[in-house]
Design an enzyme around this catalytic site. Structure first.
Site, PDB file in Angstrom:
ATOM      1  N   LYS A  42      77.316  26.126  94.583  1.00  0.00           N
ATOM      2  CA  LYS A  42      78.581  25.895  95.271  1.00  0.00           C
ATOM      3  C   LYS A  42      79.546  25.186  94.333  1.00  0.00           C
ATOM      4  O   LYS A  42      79.142  24.319  93.559  1.00  0.00           O
ATOM      5  CB  LYS A  42      78.296  25.025  96.501  1.00  0.00           C
ATOM      6  CG  LYS A  42      79.391  25.051  97.522  1.00  0.00           C
ATOM      7  CD  LYS A  42      78.962  24.328  98.774  1.00  0.00           C
ATOM      8  CE  LYS A  42      78.397  25.298  99.784  1.00  0.00           C
ATOM      9  NZ  LYS A  42      77.929  24.634 100.993  1.00  0.00           N
ATOM     10  N   GLU A  65      64.090  25.564 103.866  1.00  0.00           N
ATOM     11  CA  GLU A  65      64.309  24.104 103.890  1.00  0.00           C
ATOM     12  C   GLU A  65      64.903  23.628 105.213  1.00  0.00           C
ATOM     13  O   GLU A  65      65.363  24.426 106.031  1.00  0.00           O
ATOM     14  CB  GLU A  65      65.219  23.684 102.729  1.00  0.00           C
ATOM     15  CG  GLU A  65      66.617  24.270 102.812  1.00  0.00           C
ATOM     16  CD  GLU A  65      67.676  23.418 102.115  1.00  0.00           C
ATOM     17  OE1 GLU A  65      67.767  22.217 102.421  1.00  0.00           O
ATOM     18  OE2 GLU A  65      68.425  23.980 101.294  1.00  0.00           O
TER      19      GLU A  65
HETATM   20  N1  PSU Z   1      74.256  22.784  98.943  1.00  0.00           N
HETATM   21  C1  PSU Z   1      74.652  23.524  99.996  1.00  0.00           C
HETATM   22  N2  PSU Z   1      74.074  23.317 101.205  1.00  0.00           N
HETATM   23  C2  PSU Z   1      73.105  22.370 101.390  1.00  0.00           C
HETATM   24  C3  PSU Z   1      72.685  21.607 100.264  1.00  0.00           C
HETATM   25  C4  PSU Z   1      73.278  21.839  99.071  1.00  0.00           C
HETATM   26  O1  PSU Z   1      75.505  24.367  99.857  1.00  0.00           O
HETATM   27  O2  PSU Z   1      72.626  22.188 102.517  1.00  0.00           O
HETATM   28  C5  PSU Z   1      71.586  20.604 100.436  1.00  0.00           C
HETATM   29  C6  PSU Z   1      70.253  21.201  99.978  1.00  0.00           C
HETATM   30  O3  PSU Z   1      69.220  20.712 100.818  1.00  0.00           O
HETATM   31  C7  PSU Z   1      70.094  20.619  98.581  1.00  0.00           C
HETATM   32  C8  PSU Z   1      70.691  19.253  98.782  1.00  0.00           C
HETATM   33  O4  PSU Z   1      68.766  20.543  98.140  1.00  0.00           O
HETATM   34  O5  PSU Z   1      71.820  19.480  99.611  1.00  0.00           O
HETATM   35  C9  PSU Z   1      71.075  18.601  97.484  1.00  0.00           C
HETATM   36  O6  PSU Z   1      71.409  17.268  97.716  1.00  0.00           O
HETATM   37  P1  PSU Z   1      71.715  16.330  96.478  1.00  0.00           P
HETATM   38  O7  PSU Z   1      72.965  16.895  95.859  1.00  0.00           O
HETATM   39  O8  PSU Z   1      71.937  14.979  97.062  1.00  0.00           O
HETATM   40  O9  PSU Z   1      70.532  16.406  95.576  1.00  0.00           O
END
Ligand code: PSU
Ligand code: MN
Length: 304
Positions: A161, A27
């Protein structure tokens, strides 16, 4: 029917698809919104090398010039790492960003969807989005989870996380019918830590057994992802209590600053990286490499 003119496949990846070789999707939100420059770009490059070391082809995914790019050049990686005005693109952002030819870094959800369009079955990242702490009031649940319920791309992450509510995330994964497999241990890991306090629903010890399970799932016509949780290497673990301290501070700061919606996850990640003086960043980078290697191994097994 998906119009393939929205896909731009890097020649090396196109060749690998044609020859039925193992490919691992990666990604770009992690590059543009998950880590500071220049370590984000160095990591993007070295993670691709980790996939290659296993005998698979890396395909980092992002959006630019009105197309979904599958496989990026080193200039692209530099651009997405350095440029400030890159959109964080989840599923709901795709039509706007593509129609307006804006640069977009793809989340787990959008990366999976584009990987699936290109026929790629496995994807490595650091951590997935999930159910946020307090979601019973905010309804903040990442579109990564709903995407994982329908798109046939397996995801290797270091668990979830602890900025998220790990227990609720596991419950929601169960609701959505997404198998959760921890590699090599019984406990579900929590990104920086090999522990979370939660048993993993499933545990498998070899890449070949994981590959077999993926094949069976999709052969059964059970659509959607499998979450493969790969615990951070022991020597890179960050003490869970230390991290919890930073998370509490980050959550208070996000409330004080009225951070909502798609901004929350990048805000929390940035806050923790800045306040933990690099310790968390080192662990973050190590675990992404570790996940890319495991995804490479599984991708190779899937082609046997
Ligand atoms: N968690 C991490 N590092 C990240 C992300 C999440 O530890 O970089 C990023 C990933 O791209 C994940 C996104 O898909 O955040 C999720 O965002 P949201 O919670 O807004 O859906
Ligand atoms: Mn959210």
């Amino acid at each position: 029917m998906i119009k393939t003119d929205f896909l731009h496949i890097h020649p090396e990846v196109a060749e690998a698809i044609k020859n039925n070789q193992p490919i691992v999707a990666l990604e770009s939100t992690i590059i543009s919104h998950g880590m500071p420059y220049p370590r984000n770009v160095e990591t993007a490059i070295s993670v691709e090398a980790a996939v290659r070391a296993e005998g698979a082809i890396p395909a980092t995914i992002a959006i630019k010039e009105g197309k979904c790019y599958v496989g990026l050049t080193s200039d692209d990686l530099e651009f997405f790492g350095k440029e400030k005005n890159v959109w964080k693109v989840s599923i709901r952002d795709m039509p706007y960003v593509i129609a307006n030819k804006l640069p977009g870094a793809t989340t787990v959800a959008a990366t999976m969807r584009i990987a699936a369009m290109a026929g790629i079955q496995i994807f490595a990242t650091g951590g997935i989005g999930g159910v946020h702490r307090g979601a019973e009031n905010t309804m903040d649940i990442s579109a990564d989870l709903t995407e994982m319920s329908s798109t046939n791309v397996a995801v290797v992450s270091a668990g979830v996380k602890s900025i998220l509510d790990i227990g609720l995330t596991l419950e929601y994964l169960e609701t959505l019918g997404i198998p959760v497999v921890t590699f090599g241990q019984k406990e579900f890991p929590s990104f920086y830590s090999r522990k979370s306090g939660f048993n993993s629903p499933l545990s498998i010890d070899t890449p070949s057994s994981i590959a077999e399970m993926l094949q069976v799932k999709w052969d059964l016509g059970l659509n959607g992802s499998v979450l493969i949780a790969n615990p951070v290497p022991k020597d890179q673990e960050v003490d869970a209590e230390t991290i919890e301290g930073y998370i509490q501070q980050a959550l208070s700061a996000s409330t004080e600053n009225n951070i909502i919606g798609k901004e929350i996850t990048p805000f929390l990640l940035k806050y923790i990286a800045e306040h933990s003086k690099g310790e968390s960043l080192d662990a973050n980078i190590a675990l992404i490499h570790h996940n890319a290697s495991l995804a490479g191994k599984i991708a190779v097994e899937m082609k046997k």
